[in-house]
Design a protein around this motif. Structure first.
Motif, PDB file in Angstrom:
ATOM      1  N   GLY A  89       0.635  -1.229   0.109  1.00  0.00           N
ATOM      2  CA  GLY A  89       0.052  -0.103   0.095  1.00  0.00           C
ATOM      3  C   GLY A  89       0.706   1.199  -0.049  1.00  0.00           C
ATOM      4  O   GLY A  89       1.935   1.289  -0.544  1.00  0.00           O
ATOM      5  N   GLU A  90       0.405   2.274   0.820  1.00  0.00           N
ATOM      6  CA  GLU A  90       0.977   3.580   0.747  1.00  0.00           C
ATOM      7  C   GLU A  90       1.170   3.964   2.105  1.00  0.00           C
ATOM      8  O   GLU A  90       0.318   3.573   2.953  1.00  0.00           O
ATOM      9  N   PHE A  91       2.097   4.911   2.514  1.00  0.00           N
ATOM     10  CA  PHE A  91       2.098   5.351   4.085  1.00  0.00           C
ATOM     11  C   PHE A  91       2.902   6.686   3.857  1.00  0.00           C
ATOM     12  O   PHE A  91       3.464   7.239   3.162  1.00  0.00           O
ATOM     13  N   PHE A  92       2.560   7.405   4.966  1.00  0.00           N
ATOM     14  CA  PHE A  92       3.135   8.804   5.009  1.00  0.00           C
ATOM     15  C   PHE A  92       3.143   9.139   6.648  1.00  0.00           C
ATOM     16  O   PHE A  92       2.639   8.475   7.537  1.00  0.00           O
ATOM     17  N   ILE A  93       4.050  10.028   6.891  1.00  0.00           N
ATOM     18  CA  ILE A  93       4.247  10.217   8.319  1.00  0.00           C
ATOM     19  C   ILE A  93       3.964  11.793   8.526  1.00  0.00           C
ATOM     20  O   ILE A  93       4.098  12.815   7.650  1.00  0.00           O
ATOM     21  N   ARG A  94       3.412  12.037   9.729  1.00  0.00           N
ATOM     22  CA  ARG A  94       2.915  13.210   9.969  1.00  0.00           C
ATOM     23  C   ARG A  94       3.670  13.827  11.521  1.00  0.00           C
ATOM     24  O   ARG A  94       3.560  12.790  12.330  1.00  0.00           O
ATOM     25  N   ARG A  95       3.982  14.862  11.712  1.00  0.00           N
ATOM     26  CA  ARG A  95       4.398  15.559  12.787  1.00  0.00           C
ATOM     27  C   ARG A  95       3.407  15.813  13.947  1.00  0.00           C
ATOM     28  O   ARG A  95       2.306  16.376  13.627  1.00  0.00           O
ATOM     29  N   ASP A 153       6.778  11.849  18.726  1.00  0.00           N
ATOM     30  CA  ASP A 153       6.395  13.223  18.214  1.00  0.00           C
ATOM     31  C   ASP A 153       5.848  12.845  16.621  1.00  0.00           C
ATOM     32  O   ASP A 153       5.565  13.938  16.000  1.00  0.00           O
ATOM     33  N   TYR A 154       5.820  11.622  16.266  1.00  0.00           N
ATOM     34  CA  TYR A 154       5.423  11.462  14.975  1.00  0.00           C
ATOM     35  C   TYR A 154       4.362  10.250  14.770  1.00  0.00           C
ATOM     36  O   TYR A 154       4.215   9.464  15.747  1.00  0.00           O
ATOM     37  N   GLU A 155       3.635  10.450  13.628  1.00  0.00           N
ATOM     38  CA  GLU A 155       2.520   9.630  13.450  1.00  0.00           C
ATOM     39  C   GLU A 155       2.737   8.833  12.207  1.00  0.00           C
ATOM     40  O   GLU A 155       2.922   9.533  11.123  1.00  0.00           O
TER      41      GLU A 155
END
Length: 598
Positions: A387-393, A452-454
């Motif tokens: 799939g896909e993923f991304f990271i948010r602060r 601090d990240y998701e």
């Protein structure tokens, strides 16, 4: 090396499935697989692991090699590495399940390389195993030269098996399959220097560590957990991607064009429920994976070549080892994903043996004309998930809530939020309230703390189409691998998730460079002609709705995949005579409203 009991109890338990009734087909629970007779074969496979007796955990150590031939006459040396394949009489769910493999790092400019690398494997049966070690000379961008191979067969295994002694054993390398050129150089060297011919040998040891934990039919890699970063400056220049945040002090580091492909070996076993087959939405897809027919054989070879090109090993490749299921593992993953820099979105594949592969992606990203997930999996029939993923602060972290842990990711939506001045407020699965900032790298200082990240990961893959019923298992597995990092596994069809993904793309447009992939040159080329610069200028001038440029090679393989398209590339036959096409082959192949093909 055993799994923590809490995690093991959740995702190693064999699932059971019931066929949903017709009345409830649109209200399926996320813990049940979606089935539709109209769907093409493939996707989620509920086949359970077979029964198997308890096996043993073994540690294989690749110590060193001696007396290697000269593979590079210019440096009078070699760049050796070992590619090992482990097979055993363990029952499989399907014959197409891949064997376990391991590649050592390359020791450059050495005829007597020292690796001292371990490979710990669980559930090797009492009937023994076969370990085949192929010795290669790394020769990117040309084909790597084989220097020979060693095959080790053990026909019985128990806790009292002595192995090969405390110091291991030297095994002679069979030269029959090796490079004739390299051994010709070795013969000339021995003749000119009056030396005695010596056979190359590899020093290997194998030891039994004890009985393995269940499931016993799942032979898997326990460790060591390691990472590999593959760099392609030429591809980085073509795509406009740069080397981003990677070190603890990157404020004064100049950015350079560098496309990065990543591999992280996680600690097994992978949850048994994570088991997906490629989706055969067109007959050519099955032929491509099975190499049947002329077209299938060609497309399969092309995809293998693309995988080797993206995940190439050369002198710039970086490798390392990290402690399994630790904060160090979480930090290493964030480094390789550039933290929350530039609104990046990544395409990933998780193999059945827990190898996580990923690269930056986006709708404007294309690898020639074929499937990204197929390329990442190296044309594997079965994988764990994709799939896909991304990271948010996370801008703020608040109090801990003492509520029961709920593994149902469907209860963890973006709309469970309270408005704030900085972003959106959420409650994580671990009980923390936090706020994700709209522009994580624009106004916040870069943090190296995983808390601090998701990580937001989904099942958006048209090649394998992972079912949403596996997402809780995926989330639990990744949470055990990356402690401290907030993780959500969400269905790609969720409206709130799609909205968040669009917001991520907006961040990318504002802060990140566009990615436009044109693999049209030899990977050995390090310079650009005036035609190349002109084409790159044209690509930069394109907007997001402009059809992607297709190279001559892409057009040829598109005609192999679908011979009826030859009219599109012949001047004067159709209006689109110069071959700029209308997008990705797999998108065209699945233009029936599925909307998930890559």
């Amino acid at each position: 090396m055993a799994l923590p009991s809490a995690a093991a109890d959740h995702y190693l338990e064999q699932p059971t499935y019931d066929d949903p009734s017709e009345d409830s087909s649109h209200e399926q629970s996320q813990n049940e697989p979606q089935e539709n007779d109209d769907n093409p074969p493939g996707g989620f496979d509920p086949t359970p692991l077979p029964d198997a007796p308890p096996g043993y955990t073994i540690k294989i150590t690749f110590h060193k090699a001696i007396n290697l031939p000269v593979a590079d006459i210019q440096t009078v040396s070699a760049d050796p590495y070992i590619h090992a394949t482990l097979t055993a009489d363990v029952p499989k769910r399907h014959p197409e399940d891949p064997p376990l493999t391991r590649r050592t790092r390359t020791i450059h400019h050495s005829l007597e390389p020292v690796w001292e690398e371990d490979w710990i494997v669980a559930n090797v049966p009492t009937t023994g195993f076969e370990l085949k070690c192929r010795l290669y000379d790394e020769d990117w961008p040309d084909h790597d030269d084989r220097l020979g191979n060693v095959t080790i067969k053990v026909d019985h295994l128990d806790e009292d098996w002595p192995g090969f002694g405390l110091d291991g054993k030297f095994f002679e390398v069979r030269k029959r399959s090796g490079s004739k050129r390299a051994y010709f150089h070795k013969g000339i060297e021995a003749l000119m220097n009056g030396l005695k011919w010596t056979t190359p040998r590899i020093h290997i040891s194998v030891n039994v560590l004890g009985l393995s934990d269940p499931p016993h039919a799942q032979m898997c890699t326990l460790g060591p957990t390691y990472w590999v970063k593959h760099f392609s400056p030429m591809i980085g220049r073509l795509t406009g991607t740069t080397a981003g945040l990677d070190s603890d002090d990157s404020s004064n580091m100049p950015q350079k064009y560098d496309f990065q492909a990543n591999e992280i070996q996680l600690a097994g076993p992978v949850p048994p429920k994570l088991y997906h087959r490629y989706v055969e939405f067109r007959p050519i897809i099955g032929k491509m994976f099975s190499q049947k027919g002329f077209r299938g054989h060609i497309l399969n070879k092309v995809l293998h070549k693309q995988h080797r090109r993206i995940y190439n090993f050369d002198s710039s490749t970086q490798t390392g080892i990290f402690a399994e299921r630790s904060k160090e593992a979480s930090v290493q993953f964030l480094k390789m994903a550039h933290y929350a820099e530039g609104g990046r979105i990544f395409t990933y594949v998780l193999t059945l043996d827990g190898l996580l592969r990923f690269t930056e992606t986006g709708k404007e990203f294309g690898i020639d004309l074929l499937s990204k997930h197929t390329m990442h999996s190296d044309v594997a029939t079965y994988i764990a998930c994709s799939g896909e993923f991304f990271i948010r602060r996370i801008s703020k972290r608040h109090r801990h809530h003492h509520h029961p842990h709920n593994m149902d990711s469907s209860s963890h939506h973006y709309n469970d939020q309270q408005e704030s001045g900085n972003g959106e407020s959420h409650t994580c699965e671990n009980g923390f309230d936090h706020e994700t900032h709209d522009h994580p790298s624009a106004s916040l200082e870069t943090s190296r703390d995983p808390e601090d990240y998701e990580l937001i990961i989904d099942n958006d893959s048209g090649t394998y189409r992972p079912d949403k019923c596996v997402l809780p298992d995926l989330q639990a597995f990744l949470q055990s691998q990356f402690p401290g990092l907030h993780i959500r596994a969400l269905d790609c069809g969720d409206e709130e998730h799609q909205k968040a993904k669009k917001e991520q793309l907006e961040i990318k447009k504002k802060e990140g460079a566009k990615v436009r992939m044109v693999l049209n040159r030899s990977p050995s080329s390090s310079s650009f002609s005036s035609d190349d610069e002109s084409r790159l200028g044209d690509l930069d001038a394109m907007d997001d709705d402009t059809p992607r440029y297709k190279s001559k090679k892409e057009r040829v393989f598109e005609m192999v995949e679908d011979p009826s398209t030859w009219r599109d590339w012949v001047p004067g036959v159709n209006s689109g005579g110069h071959g700029h096409g209308h997008g990705h082959a797999e998108h065209a192949a699945s233009g029936n409203g599925e909307g998930r093909a890559e």
